[in-house]
Scaffold this active site. Structure first.
Site, PDB file in Angstrom:
ATOM      1  CD1 TRP A   1      50.249  42.094  38.586  1.00 63.09           C
ATOM      2  CD2 TRP A   1      49.478  40.288  38.996  1.00 63.09           C
ATOM      3  NE1 TRP A   1      51.280  41.933  39.912  1.00 63.09           N
ATOM      4  CE2 TRP A   1      50.486  39.983  39.281  1.00 63.09           C
ATOM      5  CE3 TRP A   1      48.139  39.565  39.061  1.00 63.09           C
ATOM      6  CZ2 TRP A   1      50.062  39.918  41.119  1.00 63.09           C
ATOM      7  CZ3 TRP A   1      48.144  38.169  40.439  1.00 63.09           C
ATOM      8  CH2 TRP A   1      49.001  38.255  41.027  1.00 63.09           C
TER       9      TRP A   1
ATOM     10  CG  ASP B   1      44.465  45.502  37.880  1.00 59.63           C
ATOM     11  OD1 ASP B   1      44.259  46.151  38.932  1.00 59.63           O
ATOM     12  OD2 ASP B   1      44.718  44.046  38.229  1.00 59.63           O
TER      13      ASP B   1
ATOM     14  CE  LYS C   1      48.963  45.153  44.603  1.00 55.73           C
ATOM     15  NZ  LYS C   1      49.938  44.625  45.065  1.00 55.73           N
TER      16      LYS C   1
END
Length: 359
Positions: A102, A171, A195
């Site tokens: 990511w 993030d 999530k």
């Protein structure tokens, strides 16, 4: 049919109590005669939901008045571009920490908007650890330092932050609300909802108000953080039902005792699973123990030819979505806030039985 234990990395499991409450309110929210999905986002009813969602998040994370809370559409992947587009006006570069898949995606998107300086990378270690913060090649004249504190695919997580005067942009998609953080150490926090927050559809963006001055008026209206803040995240119709469900999740978190209580539970869940993996010669986890994720636990089998059988049998046993990401293979158990300890114990019991059959 009975519900299974869902180990998906996202969209992930939601607390059963939240789903039941949403079910009860689905046709008629609080006597309004309509579903949240049907009501105007400008209505008094929805405005109260939006205010409640922001207030609960503010309490849970102890967010000060010098931060704005935005609900942004497009997923964290859109934020990879939206952040440099908003925050690099007047700057020649931005610093990025590379710790996995990511991080790499964020770097590649940012390169379209600014000069990216990768100040540290663990690529040579196959992303099994985190670079030494004392050796980062930070440029204090850059716009910000970006990092991903939990690499969902690789199962790597870190809680400490580098020492820098740069605004830290993080993030926290897989970390938010799972452990205590000091919001004041960040310039921007962003997190995809699917999530630990709720269903897919929104990104939580917590941004220090002084950084809004960087947002260029030439940006697309819907992308401009300052504009989103000015209009309370309603430049256009927001994903109303996703915001409503986030509010229910935040309410559930408060009932569990808040983030500190969830951290204790998450620490125990992860340690229990890692302890079993470590004592077995049949299973293995590749990540440096100092940087193992509490949220995403990847593991491999000593005989990888058994992977398909493991997934087939675990699925039949009510343990779903245990396949590792397609880019790395193996297995992965995502054990976010909504995963109870009983789910982790059920997984370990299955792993023991599978090892006994095929080990």
């Amino acid at each position: 049919m009975s519900r299974v234990y869902n180990f998906c990395s996202g969209p992930a499991a939601l607390p059963e109590a939240v789903l039941k409450k949403a079910q009860a309110e689905l046709l008629d929210w609080h006597g309004a005669g309509v579903s949240v999905m049907e009501m105007s986002h400008r209505s008094t009813e929805f405005m109260s939901i939006l205010a409640s969602t922001k207030a609960r998040l503010k309490r849970l994370l102890e967010i000060g008045d010098d931060y704005e809370i935005l609900f942004v559409q497009g997923g964290a992947s859109t934020m990879f571009a939206q952040i440099p587009a908003n925050l690099t006006s007047g700057y020649d570069s931005a610093c990025y920490l590379d710790t996995g898949a990511w991080s790499t995606k964020a770097i590649n998107e940012a390169k379209k908007y600014t000069n990216v300086k990768v100040v540290g990378s663990s690529k040579s270690d196959n992303y099994t650890s985190v670079p030494n913060f004392d050796q980062l090649a930070l440029d204090e004249s850059a716009a910000y330092l970006h990092l991903c504190s939990n690499e969902t695919i690789g199962g790597l997580e870190f809680a400490d932050l580098p020492e820098t005067d740069l605004p830290i942009v993080a993030d926290l998609s897989s970390t938010i609300l799972s452990r205590k953080i000091d919001v004041n150490k960040y310039g921007v926090i962003y997190a995809g909802a699917q999530k630990n927050v709720g269903p897919a559809g929104i990104v939580i963006c917590i941004i220090r108000k002084d950084l809004l001055a960087r947002c260029d008026d030439k940006l697309p209206t819907i992308w401009n953080f300052a504009n989103l803040a000015k209009h309370d995240s309603m430049v256009n119709t927001p994903p109303t039902f996703a915001i409503y469900l986030a509010d229910l999740v935040f309410e559930w978190l408060e009932e569990q005792g808040g983030v500190e209580a969830m951290e204790a539970i998450n620490k125990k869940k992860a340690q229990t699973l890692y302890d079993y993996i470590d004592q077995s010669a049949f299973y293995a986890n590749p990540i440096d123990p100092a940087f193992r994720s509490r949220m995403n636990v990847p593991f491999t089998l000593a005989d990888d030819s058994l992977e398909a059988r493991f997934l087939e049998e675990s699925d039949a046993a009510g343990l779903r979505t245990l396949a590792g990401h397609r880019s790395v293979g193996g297995m992965r158990a995502s054990i976010y806030n909504a995963m109870p300890m009983e789910g982790v114990e059920a997984l370990i019991d299955f792993m023991k039985a599978f090892e006994k059959r095929y080990g």
